[in-house]
Design an enzyme around this catalytic site. Structure first.
Site, PDB file in Angstrom:
ATOM      1  N   ASP A 259      -2.513   6.673   6.355  1.00 46.38           N
ATOM      2  CA  ASP A 259      -1.481   6.017   7.179  1.00 46.38           C
ATOM      3  C   ASP A 259      -1.083   4.687   6.521  1.00 46.38           C
ATOM      4  O   ASP A 259      -0.797   3.695   7.185  1.00 46.38           O
ATOM      5  CB  ASP A 259      -1.971   5.786   8.617  1.00 46.38           C
ATOM      6  CG  ASP A 259      -0.827   5.522   9.594  1.00 46.38           C
ATOM      7  OD1 ASP A 259       0.349   5.707   9.223  1.00 46.38           O
ATOM      8  OD2 ASP A 259      -1.112   5.090  10.726  1.00 46.38           O
ATOM      9  N   GLY A 295      -0.265   0.411  10.693  1.00 45.03           N
ATOM     10  CA  GLY A 295      -0.658   1.194   9.527  1.00 45.03           C
ATOM     11  C   GLY A 295      -1.832   0.530   8.829  1.00 45.03           C
ATOM     12  O   GLY A 295      -2.382  -0.468   9.319  1.00 45.03           O
TER      13      GLY A 295
HETATM   14 ZN    ZN Z   1       1.855   6.515  10.557  1.00 47.74          ZN
HETATM   15 ZN    ZN Z   2       1.090   6.095  14.004  1.00 50.95          ZN
END
Ligand code: ZN
Ligand code: ZN
Length: 368
Positions: A259, A295
């Site tokens: 992420d 993130g």
């Molecule tokens: Zn994400």
């Molecule tokens: Zn997310």
């Protein structure tokens, strides 16, 4: 060598052009071109959920930026990379999808992942709350069409009006429907899984929590026999004990994702995540206004090291969660394992699990 279905110690891999020709245990059948006596060799990492890296983001839709992201993560062992897009206005999202779809055709990206705009305002995370919407059939159709067959995954909140229809439409179109940024109850999540959803996006983060009288989406996903769960192994998003709990509950269905946003493999500073301003300090990305986690700054190499060294998970299981499982989750062929016929993608790790070399489609990557 962790294939990851088997461990060969010692082991060898024979590469011919861009494919793995054979793998085996013990002494190689002919003298090796490259001898790595104290290394661990694992398949190239597969990152299913990533927004940026190396100072750049996919959200711009700019091919140069996308190439920067892919190159930055490649140096840290990610040989198969998705492009995740955060919530944006319908027109700019459609434009980014069209532009990035060309890079899937070219082989730079494995596919596209839309994270939003069909998310819960109650678990908005780092997405712009003003741009969230309900999944109207014509909007779902427009984005599937814009991606030209390269939309691989969509994260949505299935409890929204039209949510289950969207899950059905996406899965019918061959797109993985992922439950995330959601206020779904246990029953809502079960209904979404019954409708075809097969992934929990960054399990625990940005979803209704696990409670013993209100088990929510976390329990529905963890107990489902086939659902994959994404886990962010950076020590910020999940406590190591929670990472262990989920990974050991789903040894073949846990998927490490970074992420990552632009600061991954780049450093602290001020960045953008889609339309949102993000400050990165000490490697932690937070929204400039609300302070919400925005993130990570992970690379897959750092996630693997954290999961093994800090969370104490077995290396075979961690490697599977970074390679074969994300490939299976996304339906990607011939990546994520050291097997004959698979793409010649591998990562060489030293005793500290740091990446020392990366082979991508049969070529050693310059990591300068
Ligand atoms: Zn994400
Ligand atoms: Zn997310």
């Amino acid at each position: 060598m962790v294939t990851p279905a088997r461990v060969f110690a010692p082991g060898w891999v024979l590469v011919e052009s861009d494919r793995i020709f054979d793998v085996g245990h013990g002494v190689p059948p002919r003298p090796a071109d490259v001898d790595l006596p104290s290394a661990t060799i694992v398949p190239g990492y597969v990152d299913a959920h990533v927004h940026g890296g190396g100072g750049a983001s996919y959200d711009t839709g700019d091919p140069e930026d996308a190439a920067t992201v892919a190159r930055a993560h490649l140096a840290h062992g990610t040989t198969t990379i998705m492009a995740s897009l955060v919530t944006d206005g319908p027109k700019s999202l459609e434009r980014s999808v069209r532009e990035l779809a060309e890079l899937v055709d070219e082989g730079l990206l494995a596919g596209l992942h839309l994270e939003g705009p069909w998310l819960s305002p109650r678990h908005v995370g780092a997405h712009d709350p003003l741009l969230l919407s309900e999944p109207r059939p014509e909007d779902v159709e427009a984005l599937i069409e814009a991606a030209g067959g390269h939309l691989r995954m969509v994260t949505l909140a299935p409890e929204l009006p039209g949510g289950l229809d969207a899950v059905r439409r996406l899965t019918a179109a061959g797109v993985v429907a992922a439950i995330g940024h959601t206020d779904a109850t246990y029953d809502d999540a079960r209904a979404a899984l019954d409708a075809g959803a097969s992934v929990g996006t960054h399990l625990f983060n940005a979803m209704r929590g696990l409670h013993h009288r209100e088990p929510g989406p976390v329990a529905a996903l963890l107990e489902h026999p086939d659902a994959y769960v994404e886990l962010i192994a950076d020590g910020v998003h999940l406590h190591p004990a929670v990472l262990r709990l989920a990974a050991t509950r789903k040894p073949h269905l846990a998927v490490l994702v970074t992420d990552a946003m632009a600061a991954a493999a780049a450093g602290d500073g001020d960045y953008a995540l889609g339309p949102m301003a993000v400050h990165v300090r000490d490697g932690v990305a937070r929204l400039a206004d609300s302070g919400a986690i925005a993130g990570s700054t992970l690379t897959m190499a750092a996630a693997v090291k954290f999961a093994v060294r800090t969370a104490g998970l077995p290396i075979e299981e961690v490697v599977r969660a970074a390679t074969a499982s994300p490939a299976a989750m996304l339906g990607l062929d011939r990546v994520g394992a050291l097997r004959p016929g698979f793409s010649a993608d591998l990562v060489v790790l030293d005793e500290d699990l740091e990446v020392t070399r990366v082979l991508h489609r049969g070529h050693w990557v310059s990591r300068g």
